[in-house]
Design a protein around this motif. Structure first.
Motif, PDB file in Angstrom:
ATOM      1  N   LEU A 725      38.845  47.991  33.010  1.00 27.68           N
ATOM      2  CA  LEU A 725      40.109  48.024  33.749  1.00 27.68           C
ATOM      3  C   LEU A 725      39.889  47.730  35.233  1.00 27.68           C
ATOM      4  CD1 LEU A 725      41.735  51.076  31.965  1.00 27.68           C
ATOM      5  CD2 LEU A 725      42.803  48.820  32.181  1.00 27.68           C
ATOM      6  N   LYS A 726      38.803  48.260  35.781  1.00 27.68           N
ATOM      7  CA  LYS A 726      38.503  47.993  37.194  1.00 27.68           C
ATOM      8  C   LYS A 726      38.265  46.501  37.414  1.00 27.68           C
ATOM      9  CE  LYS A 726      35.243  48.969  40.918  1.00 27.68           C
ATOM     10  NZ  LYS A 726      33.954  49.576  41.293  1.00 27.68           N
ATOM     11  N   SER A 727      37.505  45.862  36.527  1.00 23.64           N
ATOM     12  CA  SER A 727      37.247  44.423  36.649  1.00 23.64           C
ATOM     13  C   SER A 727      38.537  43.625  36.494  1.00 23.64           C
ATOM     14  CB  SER A 727      36.225  43.974  35.592  1.00 23.64           C
ATOM     15  OG  SER A 727      35.004  44.640  35.761  1.00 23.64           O
ATOM     16  N   HIS A 728      39.361  44.043  35.531  1.00 23.95           N
ATOM     17  CA  HIS A 728      40.602  43.331  35.233  1.00 23.95           C
ATOM     18  C   HIS A 728      41.566  43.361  36.423  1.00 23.95           C
ATOM     19  CE1 HIS A 728      43.579  41.629  32.465  1.00 23.95           C
ATOM     20  NE2 HIS A 728      44.459  42.485  32.957  1.00 23.95           N
ATOM     21  N   TYR A 729      41.584  44.490  37.135  1.00 25.01           N
ATOM     22  CA  TYR A 729      42.542  44.656  38.236  1.00 25.01           C
ATOM     23  C   TYR A 729      41.857  44.608  39.609  1.00 25.01           C
ATOM     24  CZ  TYR A 729      46.007  46.031  34.747  1.00 25.01           C
ATOM     25  OH  TYR A 729      46.868  46.038  33.688  1.00 25.01           O
ATOM     26  N   GLN A 730      40.690  43.957  39.706  1.00 24.97           N
ATOM     27  CA  GLN A 730      39.935  43.969  40.954  1.00 24.97           C
ATOM     28  C   GLN A 730      40.759  43.409  42.125  1.00 24.97           C
ATOM     29  OE1 GLN A 730      36.882  45.446  41.430  1.00 24.97           O
ATOM     30  NE2 GLN A 730      37.375  45.090  43.580  1.00 24.97           N
ATOM     31  N   ASN A 731      41.466  42.329  41.906  1.00 26.62           N
ATOM     32  CA  ASN A 731      42.283  41.750  42.987  1.00 26.62           C
ATOM     33  C   ASN A 731      43.382  42.709  43.422  1.00 26.62           C
ATOM     34  OD1 ASN A 731      40.782  39.415  42.999  1.00 26.62           O
ATOM     35  ND2 ASN A 731      42.156  38.313  41.609  1.00 26.62           N
ATOM     36  N   ASP A 732      43.974  43.401  42.453  1.00 33.70           N
ATOM     37  CA  ASP A 732      45.031  44.367  42.779  1.00 33.70           C
ATOM     38  C   ASP A 732      44.467  45.574  43.527  1.00 33.70           C
ATOM     39  OD1 ASP A 732      47.451  43.180  41.455  1.00 33.70           O
ATOM     40  OD2 ASP A 732      46.142  43.319  39.720  1.00 33.70           O
ATOM     41  N   ILE A 733      43.245  45.993  43.162  1.00 30.12           N
ATOM     42  CA  ILE A 733      42.602  47.110  43.868  1.00 30.12           C
ATOM     43  C   ILE A 733      42.419  46.751  45.338  1.00 30.12           C
ATOM     44  CG2 ILE A 733      40.447  48.411  44.097  1.00 30.12           C
ATOM     45  CD1 ILE A 733      40.183  48.245  41.022  1.00 30.12           C
ATOM     46  N   GLU A 734      41.922  45.536  45.574  1.00 30.10           N
ATOM     47  CA  GLU A 734      41.711  45.092  46.956  1.00 30.10           C
ATOM     48  C   GLU A 734      43.041  44.992  47.705  1.00 30.10           C
ATOM     49  OE1 GLU A 734      39.548  41.469  46.571  1.00 30.10           O
ATOM     50  OE2 GLU A 734      37.748  42.458  45.799  1.00 30.10           O
ATOM     51  N   ARG A 735      44.079  44.516  47.008  1.00 33.25           N
ATOM     52  CA  ARG A 735      45.398  44.404  47.641  1.00 33.25           C
ATOM     53  C   ARG A 735      45.956  45.782  47.986  1.00 33.25           C
ATOM     54  NH1 ARG A 735      50.246  45.200  45.503  1.00 33.25           N
ATOM     55  NH2 ARG A 735      49.438  45.144  43.371  1.00 33.25           N
ATOM     56  N   MET A 736      45.883  46.734  47.027  1.00 35.30           N
ATOM     57  CA  MET A 736      46.474  48.061  47.248  1.00 35.30           C
ATOM     58  C   MET A 736      45.695  48.872  48.274  1.00 35.30           C
ATOM     59  SD  MET A 736      48.006  49.278  43.547  1.00 35.30           S
ATOM     60  CE  MET A 736      46.699  48.759  42.455  1.00 35.30           C
ATOM     61  N   TYR A 737      44.413  48.550  48.431  1.00 37.06           N
ATOM     62  CA  TYR A 737      43.633  49.234  49.464  1.00 37.06           C
ATOM     63  C   TYR A 737      43.559  48.425  50.764  1.00 37.06           C
ATOM     64  CZ  TYR A 737      42.021  53.125  46.590  1.00 37.06           C
ATOM     65  OH  TYR A 737      41.961  54.288  45.846  1.00 37.06           O
ATOM     66  N   GLY A 738      44.327  47.322  50.824  1.00 32.81           N
ATOM     67  CA  GLY A 738      44.488  46.610  52.093  1.00 32.81           C
ATOM     68  C   GLY A 738      43.406  45.632  52.440  1.00 32.81           C
ATOM     69  N   ALA A 739      42.492  45.323  51.498  1.00 29.22           N
ATOM     70  CA  ALA A 739      41.432  44.366  51.809  1.00 29.22           C
ATOM     71  C   ALA A 739      41.972  42.946  51.861  1.00 29.22           C
ATOM     72  CB  ALA A 739      40.309  44.456  50.768  1.00 29.22           C
ATOM     73  N   LYS A 740      43.110  42.726  51.126  1.00 34.26           N
ATOM     74  CA  LYS A 740      43.718  41.389  51.137  1.00 34.26           C
ATOM     75  C   LYS A 740      45.121  41.484  51.708  1.00 34.26           C
ATOM     76  CE  LYS A 740      41.209  39.083  47.432  1.00 34.26           C
ATOM     77  NZ  LYS A 740      41.328  38.349  46.160  1.00 34.26           N
TER      78      LYS A 740
END
Length: 740
Positions: A725-740
């Motif tokens: 799940l972490k790999s699948h949503y990696q882009n979303d994790i970065e977005r929600m934590y403000g990296a993108k």
């Protein structure tokens, strides 16, 4: 959980008056007919069910019926699985054993969005008797010998749950072929090839569909494989396979084994310590591991399970639909076969009248079979609960009022320890009919079951829900709640085949850091009953807490070809008893019942030092009607939790309509207005359940697709695969934590 009532005061008064008159009229006969030694549910529930044999709060805890010695077998001298089945054949030769429905017709149905679905119409169940199954088992095992399969050499089964699966398994037990079980949804081809190569199998039993869709592409990567046995009657003509691989039908192998020359051969029976199954776990983290399970391990496990199901016998019917490669289903079916029950086979796609493959207007398997016994994972029970609550919302005001009043009345009566036969017949009979109408035991396992869902199933289906706790490494055995214990959120006392100890756990989180454990904070936490942030100890008050260790004859032989994990997770005590370290955190209540409160791998420390139990957060938020599934995630470098949510389609569409948001499903899931509204509802649910502010997700991502074993985001028991799940949503994790 008390359901909120949208009621007219007059209706409430009338209902209460009827209840009062009924209680008054029935109470005197109840007192006269009740024997002096009979007890109510609540009185039984308060009994001490297990105690620490050492006197120390850490345990080990044993069932009060097993304080002297742990149970190891169902009958004296019957210590291997072939002998267990032979004993049942001798006692119940002409009783129904295994049943399968006839396929009457199959057709394609096109939905409004253009997608094509296969729909089936099924007939009645066809049954094989115990004696017929035994003859098939013996002939098929003999046929495998004729194909070159040797005793003590591994053989694999990669197949859906069906009667042929259990026939093949019994043949392997009888002829001492260690059975390597692989999930039909285990993962990609590389994972399947890994299991087959690690186990060095030369023979595999599979279905025509799985051969074509999953096995065929990896055959060249499994050089030792020589024979493929297809459980289906007919082989697909024109298919080509690599040189050196022979493909046979199960019917042909059985016919080969029944030939006088082969049938007369002497077989080498197993002994109790021989490996019966190498079960590859579904792997919620990392590569699946093969768990070695001996004949004696399985027999000890099913002995403990059987003790918790009263009056188990030939009058019972069990519905088999969960994966047989999962220890819960295999153990449940072994218990049934040992007691002369009959097993009717089904699948999640044909289980109920509303299942995806059942043609509208025809009956699902459960309506035809009408089982008395059923096992389910919490994910399935949560779906049943939410679907029924949606139907309650669609009722007329009068119907909804009657249902909610009856629900809350029955909940009050159960709390006092009384049954409600009139209420069951008048209000809940139609609900009960959804699971066949005869269910007397519903066993939940594989993951924690929410208290809300458990209470709902108890009340509406008029049968006890036995919540259990066990792992593949303990043969699925550990605890099962007593059927007369209507408390929720607990998994019961240890089974008579094992004992449980609590080990202090005061350090370690997902980043490997040391948990804070200042003395003043620890004093404040003691007795709070909440998830502690600074460690779990057997000296905690009011309940001793710690990592759960399971010991006993049901603890398996360890992981196949994995010495490092064996030394980490298994150990032998000074008395020669094997123990398994589960990684789960539990607490023992005063009556000897266990409650699962955490998992070591699910604890994450936030930037400010607060510890969040991801599993606890998910368990609470899954009760939200808008949520079908949820994965909480936290990064130790951040100050808040985020979440990935599979929304309930019907509820989300209704929400979109209220907010006047239009669009296709994918557009709705990606709409920031909808996302914000779902987060608001989730937050309300979390606050109502008294989650701490830092435990509540600040941001979420709505998933367009559900998480299924097929897409690899959950296991076959529907446990979250956090790594995937972490790999699948990696882009979303970065977005929600403000990296993108």
């Amino acid at each position: 959980m008390r359901l909120k009532q949208d009621v007219s005061p007059v209706v409430v008064v009338i209902f209460r008056l009827v209840v009062w008159l009924y209680s008054l009229i029935s109470y005197l006969p109840y007192l006269l007919l009740r024997s002096s030694d009979s007890q109510t549910f609540s009185e039984c529930s308060r009994r001490v069910k297990a105690r620490s044999v050492s006197g120390h709060p850490s345990g080990p805890y044993r069932d009060i019926g097993a304080l002297r010695v742990l149970a190891t077998c169902l009958q004296p001298g019957v210590n291997t699985l072939d002998l267990v089945f032979e004993s049942s054949v001798c006692r119940f030769p002409h009783f129904d054993c295994l049943g399968t429905r006839d396929l009457l017709s199959e057709e394609d149905e096109t939905s409004e969005d253009g997608r094509v679905f296969k729909k089936v119409i099924l007939g009645e169940y066809r049954w094989m008797s115990y004696d017929q199954v035994y003859k098939e088992v013996r002939a098929f095992g003999s046929g495998l010998v004729a194909l070159g399969q040797k005793p003590l050499k591994n053989i694999a089964i990669f197949c859906e749950t069906r009667a042929e699966w259990i026939i093949a398994a019994q043949a392997c037990f009888m002829y001492n072929f260690p059975l390597v079980t692989l999930y039909s949804t285990l993962g990609g081809p590389a994972i399947i090839a890994h299991g087959l190569n690690e186990a060095e199998v030369s023979h595999i039993i599979t279905s025509k569909e799985l051969l074509e869709t999953k096995l065929k592409s990896i055959l060249l990567e499994v050089p030792r494989l020589q024979h493929i046995i297809i459980v289906d009657d007919k082989l697909k003509s024109g298919s080509e396979y690599p040189q050196g691989i022979s493909v046979h039908s199960m019917v042909a192998v059985t016919r080969l084994g029944a030939h006088p020359e082969n049938a007369s051969r002497q077989r080498r029976p197993p002994c109790a310590a021989d490996v019966a199954v190498i079960m590859y776990t579904s792997g919620s983290t990392g590569v699946p591991k093969g768990v070695m399970i001996s004949h004696s391990n399985i027999i000890a496990g099913i002995t403990g399970m059987a003790e918790r199901i009263p009056s188990l016998g030939e009058d019972d019917t069990y519905i088999g639909y969960l994966p047989l490669a999962h220890v819960l289903e295999l153990s449940a079916e072994m218990v049934c076969l040992a007691h002369g029950c009959r097993i009717g086979y089904s699948s999640p796609q044909t289980l109920t009248n509303q299942s995806t493959k059942i043609k509208k207007g025809s009956k699902g398997d459960i309506s035809v079979l009408r089982p008395t016994l059923m096992a389910a994972v919490p994910e399935i029970m949560d779906r049943i609960y939410k679907n029924l609550m949606l139907k309650v919302e669609e009722m007329s005001v009068f119907q909804r009022t009657l249902f909610l009043l009856a629900y809350n009345y029955k909940m009050e009566q159960l709390a006092m320890g009384y049954s409600t036969p009139l209420c069951d017949k008048l209000v809940f009979q139609k609900v009960r009919a959804l699971l066949g109408g005869r269910l007397r035991v519903l066993l939940s396992g594989g993951a924690p079951l929410s208290a809300v869902t458990q209470r709902f199933m108890n009340i509406c289906f008029c049968c006890p829900v036995g919540q259990g706790y066990g792992l593949t490494e303990t043969c699925g055995a550990g605890t099962i709640s007593q059927l007369w214990d209507y408390s929720t959120g607990r998994v019961g006392a240890p089974l008579v085949c094992c004992e449980i100890q609590l080990k202090d756990w005061i350090e370690g989180d997902m980043s490997g850091g040391l948990l804070r454990r200042e003395k003043d904070q620890q004093n404040k936490r003691e007795g709070s009953g909440k998830s502690i942030k600074g460690g779990y100890r057997s000296t905690d008050r009011p309940c001793p807490r710690g990592e759960i260790l399971v010991g006993g004859p049901n603890v398996t032989m360890g992981y196949y070809k994995n010495k490092q994990k064996n030394s980490e997770d298994f150990f032998m005590d000074e008395k020669g008893q094997r123990w398994f370290c589960t990684g789960d955190i539990g607490e023992f209540h005063g009556d000897g019942c266990l409650k699962i409160i955490d998992r070591k791998k699910d604890l994450v420390k936030l930037q400010a030092g607060e510890y969040v139990s991801l599993g606890k957060v998910e368990a609470v938020l899954k009760n939200c009607p808008l949520v079908d599934n949820i994965c909480a995630y936290a990064n130790s470098d951040e100050s808040y939790v985020i979440g990935f949510v599979v929304p309930n389609q019907k509820q989300l569409l209704a929400l979109a309509e209220r907010k006047r948001v239009r669009g296709l499903w994918e557009e709705l899931c990606n709409n920031p207005v909808i996302e914000e509204e779902v987060l608001r509802v989730i937050t309300e649910t979390a606050l109502t359940a008294q989650l701490e502010r830092f435990e509540i997700p600040w941001k979420i991502r709505l998933s367009v697709e559900p998480w299924t074993p097929e897409n690899g985001l959950v296991t076959d028991a529907f446990k979250l695969k956090r790594k995937e799940l972490k790999s699948h949503y990696q882009n979303d994790i970065e977005r929600m934590y403000g990296a993108k």
